[in-house]
Motif scaffolding. Structure first.
Motif, PDB file in Angstrom:
ATOM      1  N   LEU B  12      44.570  42.118  25.773  1.00 34.08           N
ATOM      2  CA  LEU B  12      43.656  43.319  26.469  1.00 34.08           C
ATOM      3  C   LEU B  12      43.484  42.846  27.730  1.00 34.08           C
ATOM      4  N   TYR B  13      43.073  41.681  27.933  1.00 35.89           N
ATOM      5  CA  TYR B  13      42.694  41.220  29.675  1.00 35.89           C
ATOM      6  C   TYR B  13      43.835  41.278  30.460  1.00 35.89           C
ATOM      7  N   TYR B  16      44.994  45.007  30.806  1.00 37.27           N
ATOM      8  CA  TYR B  16      43.701  46.036  31.539  1.00 37.27           C
ATOM      9  C   TYR B  16      44.007  45.585  33.040  1.00 37.27           C
ATOM     10  N   ALA B  17      44.244  44.273  33.249  1.00 38.49           N
ATOM     11  CA  ALA B  17      44.597  44.033  34.717  1.00 38.49           C
ATOM     12  C   ALA B  17      45.642  44.775  35.316  1.00 38.49           C
ATOM     13  N   ALA B  18      46.986  44.483  34.235  1.00 35.71           N
ATOM     14  CA  ALA B  18      48.110  45.229  35.070  1.00 35.71           C
ATOM     15  C   ALA B  18      47.745  46.794  35.057  1.00 35.71           C
ATOM     16  N   LEU B  19      46.930  47.215  34.205  1.00 37.82           N
ATOM     17  CA  LEU B  19      46.746  48.876  34.591  1.00 37.82           C
ATOM     18  C   LEU B  19      46.090  49.232  35.850  1.00 37.82           C
ATOM     19  N   SER B 355      41.898  32.172  36.341  1.00 39.41           N
ATOM     20  CA  SER B 355      42.068  32.087  34.988  1.00 39.41           C
ATOM     21  C   SER B 355      40.874  32.615  34.529  1.00 39.41           C
ATOM     22  N   VAL B 356      41.025  33.510  33.389  1.00 49.57           N
ATOM     23  CA  VAL B 356      40.062  34.015  32.656  1.00 49.57           C
ATOM     24  C   VAL B 356      39.928  33.649  31.250  1.00 49.57           C
ATOM     25  N   LEU B 357      38.858  33.555  30.687  1.00 50.88           N
ATOM     26  CA  LEU B 357      38.448  33.192  29.559  1.00 50.88           C
ATOM     27  C   LEU B 357      37.282  34.000  28.852  1.00 50.88           C
ATOM     28  N   SER B 358      37.754  34.747  27.797  1.00 50.67           N
ATOM     29  CA  SER B 358      36.320  35.521  27.168  1.00 50.67           C
ATOM     30  C   SER B 358      36.661  35.795  25.594  1.00 50.67           C
TER      31      SER B 358
END
Lengths: 308, 372
Positions: B12-13, B16-19, B355-358
């Motif tokens: 999803l992350y 979402y970023a790509a969109l 970097s994203v971590l969720s």
């Protein structure tokens, strides 16, 4: 033996307090019996603030097992005694049937654990395994008084271990959230209970001295011994003061000549004490009612319903 | 080829970023090591759209979840199942919270919490409180289709599956990425949205790893008896379980705190015994998809179902349908208060590396800040 394994889930809960020496043979026996007979089981050790290497022994035992069966250690914060600890272990257990080991004594023949379970399947919610004869005089005295006055059909005794159904545990919790004395709570649960007596009296409950305060609490909570004794005494005193009142009146009216002031003193004393004991008897009645109301959340207990 | 941004991971992350960036006309490349997007954690989790109930020990996480809940609901309602009763209960024993605390917490966080009689759902004495709450579950497959449909007309966004970075080097103001298929790509901005693989990328680039505990988790899918159909039940807060609708699949997911994690690793690059049995597919530094792995563990269904059965009244029956496995990274700092912060960390400014971590779906909006 190629029997189909039981699909009921078994939990074994045991109490641990500085049992370094006993723990490994105990675990081996219990593990072997459960693994042989049950598809799924768990073992819960309640460590009552042991100061020796008991917990390390358990870890060592687990390290050499390849089959991953959950063994859970509940570490108590400080020493709390067997009743509270076992309640903690039982609360965590998830089994359909729960084996309760208050001590690590192994004074029963091999196969006894599963035998007790099979007994439970024949319609008993609680099966206890105990030696034929109680051990010490004090514990015999306690159980004697208890059983005579509990009003339950089932006699409690010095158990080595027990098997409980989940239903029994639910029932006991419905009556009171944390039973003060499990054995008595089971006997008072109104469910079917059976005791398997072993021929020998060897080694039962080696690490379980009878605890005086627990014994008193149990007698007060689960029997009416306390109420009956107190009520008896106050009634007796009531009668005594009544007799004294009559005696004083007889002397007074009969024109006896005791020391001056005796009659009035005695009249005041006996009437006063009569009142005090009367009030005491009433207070006792109220107290026993209060204990009943607080302690028992359910008013009546059924063993089962049978339709014909 | 030159891109404006390269994104690792089509969860999803990542999408979402790509969109977001694609709609601004940026040239975006998404690399996904699995055969399709949404095959790991985005799909394999409880599918909870968090309102905050889960975090009675971390007020900040709760408030933030509640805030994002409404926004996620507005944006993605089409993929949510909302027509069921979400019941939270507090276990009478072994819980880190209790009924009174939970009520107080919900009032403070200003989220719905209506008392229900615990005995309607649970066996006697096991729960001291039960509450009707407002929480939804999302359907990952519908969400995936939405993103793919939105991205399809954007010629400037390319998603390449079964492909991952194998070497990453810094060259002046750009990152040079060599992929497993031997392609060479270049961009001034890298977004690492690989979740469980986050430290794998760090190791490849020589950045310090996140302090993470890795758990191989199992989510069980169940068919449920009628009384449980429109109900989700979560027992808090400790070694308990949750059984709730799984998106719009008609199935329920069953998870438990004790039995859902199968194996745990505290290594910066997670090491597990099962990796040796994976036939070379998985190793420290390159985590394979656990759900596809030949070495995935045996199901913990006997234990999880037993735990749930212990609590639930008999009429709330459920039976086994299947298991899904995935790797879950948990930030070590969050174990005590059980918070689940969304960490967005900028590790390099120029060229940029983020970097994203969720662990939560509805905090995806935290990305907006770094994408602009």
């Amino acid at each position: 033996m190629n029997r189909e394994k039981e699909s009921n889930f078994a939990s074994a809960v045991f109490y641990l307090h500085n049992n370094e020496g006993q723990i490994t043979p105990f675990l081996e026996r219990v593990w072997a019996e459960l693994e042989q007979h049950f598809k799924q089981f768990e073992i819960i050790a309640v460590n009552d603030a042991s100061q020796d290497g008991s917990v390390e022994e358990i870890r060592r035992f687990m390290a050499q097992k390849d089959r991953a069966m959950p063994l859970t250690i509940v570490n108590m914060s400080l020493y709390q005694g067997v009743e509270l600890c076992m309640n903690a272990g039982l609360d965590l257990s998830i089994g359909d049937f729960i084996f309760e080991f208050d001590s690590l004594s192994l004074c029963y023949p091999e196969g006894q654990i599963f035998d007790a379970y099979r007994n439970a399947l024949t319609g008993y919610d609680i099966v206890s395994v105990r030696p034929r004869r109680g051990r010490s005089l004090t514990s015999r005295l306690f159980y004697g008084i208890f059983n005579r006055s509990s009003g339950s059909n089932y006699k409690i005794g010095t158990d080595i271990f027990r098997v409980l159904s989940r239903r029994a545990l639910n029932r006991v919790h419905a009556i009171s959230a944390t039973p003060a004395y499990r054995k008595a709570a089971y006997a008072a649960s109104g469910l079917k209970l059976c005791a398997i007596e072993l021929p020998s009296s060897a080694g039962a409950d080696a690490n379980q001295p009878l605890r005086f305060s627990l014994a008193m609490n149990s007698l007060v909570l689960y029997t009416d011994v306390g109420y009956r004794v107190c009520a008896g005494i106050s009634l007796l005193m009531l009668l005594c003061t009544l007799a004294e009142l009559v005696y004083t009146l007889v002397i007074f009216l009969g024109g006896g000549h005791p020391i001056e002031g005796w009659t009035t003193t005695m009249l005041v004393l006996s009437v006063g004490f009569f009142g005090v004991f009367l009030i005491l008897s009433l207070v006792l009645k109220y107290l026993s009612l209060v204990v009943d109301l607080i302690f028992r959340q359910q008013k009546y207990l059924v063993e089962g319903i049978e339709k014909l | 080829m030159n891109w404006d941004k390269i994104i690792f991971g089509a969860g999803l992350y990542g999408l979402y970023a790509a969109l977001q960036c694609g709609q601004r006309g940026e040239k975006i490349l998404v690399l996904e090591r699995d055969a399709a997007p949404f095959m790991r954690a985005t799909y394999i989790n409880q599918a909870r759209v968090h309102m905050g109930y889960h975090y009675p020990r971390s007020f900040s996480t709760a408030i933030k979840s509640a805030h994002y809940f409404e926004r996620f609901h507005r944006d993605y309602e089409f993929c949510e199942l909302t027509s069921f009763d979400q019941v939270y209960a507090t276990s009478a024993r072994y819980s880190w919270t209790n009924a009174a605390e939970f009520r107080r917490f919900c009032r403070a966080a200003n989220i719905l919490c209506e008392d229900l009689p615990p005995e309607r759902f649970f066996n006697p004495g096991l729960c001291d409180g039960a509450f009707l709450t407002r929480e939804y579950t999302y359907d990952a497959q519908i969400l995936k289709q939405y993103f793919l449909d939105k991205l399809a007309p954007l010629k400037n966004v390319v998603i390449r599956c079964s492909e991952q970075p194998s070497e990453i080097e810094k060259e002046e103001e750009h990152w040079q990425v060599k992929t497993s298929k031997g392609e060479r790509e270049s961009a001034p901005f890298l977004l690492n949205a690989t979740y469980a693989g986050v430290n794998d990328i760090h190791a490849m680039m020589g950045f310090e790893p996140f302090k993470i505990k890795y758990e191989l988790c199992e989510l069980i899918l169940c068919t449920v008896a009628k009384p449980l159909e429109n109900i989700g039940i979560t027992v808090m807060d400790g070694p308990f379980f949750s059984i709730m609708p799984f998106g719009k699949t008609g199935l329920h997911s069953l998870t438990s705190v004790t039995f859902t994690p199968h194996v745990t690793s505290y290594d910066p690059l997670p090491t597990f015994d099962c990796q040796q049995r994976s036939g070379g597919l998985c190793r420290p530094g390159s985590l394979y998809n656990c759900n596809e792995c030949p070495a995935k563990p045996a199901s913990a269904w006997p234990y999880m179902s037993q735990l749930a059965k212990k609590y639930l009244r008999e009429e709330f029956g459920f039976s086994y349908k299947g298991s899904l496995f995935s790797m879950k990274p948990i930030l070590k700092a969050s174990e005590i208060d059980d918070s689940r912060p969304t960490v967005v960390r900028v590790l390099s400014d120029s060229p940029r590396f983020v970097s994203v971590l969720s662990g939560k779906i509805n905090t995806v909006y935290d990305l907006d800040e770094v994408l602009s």
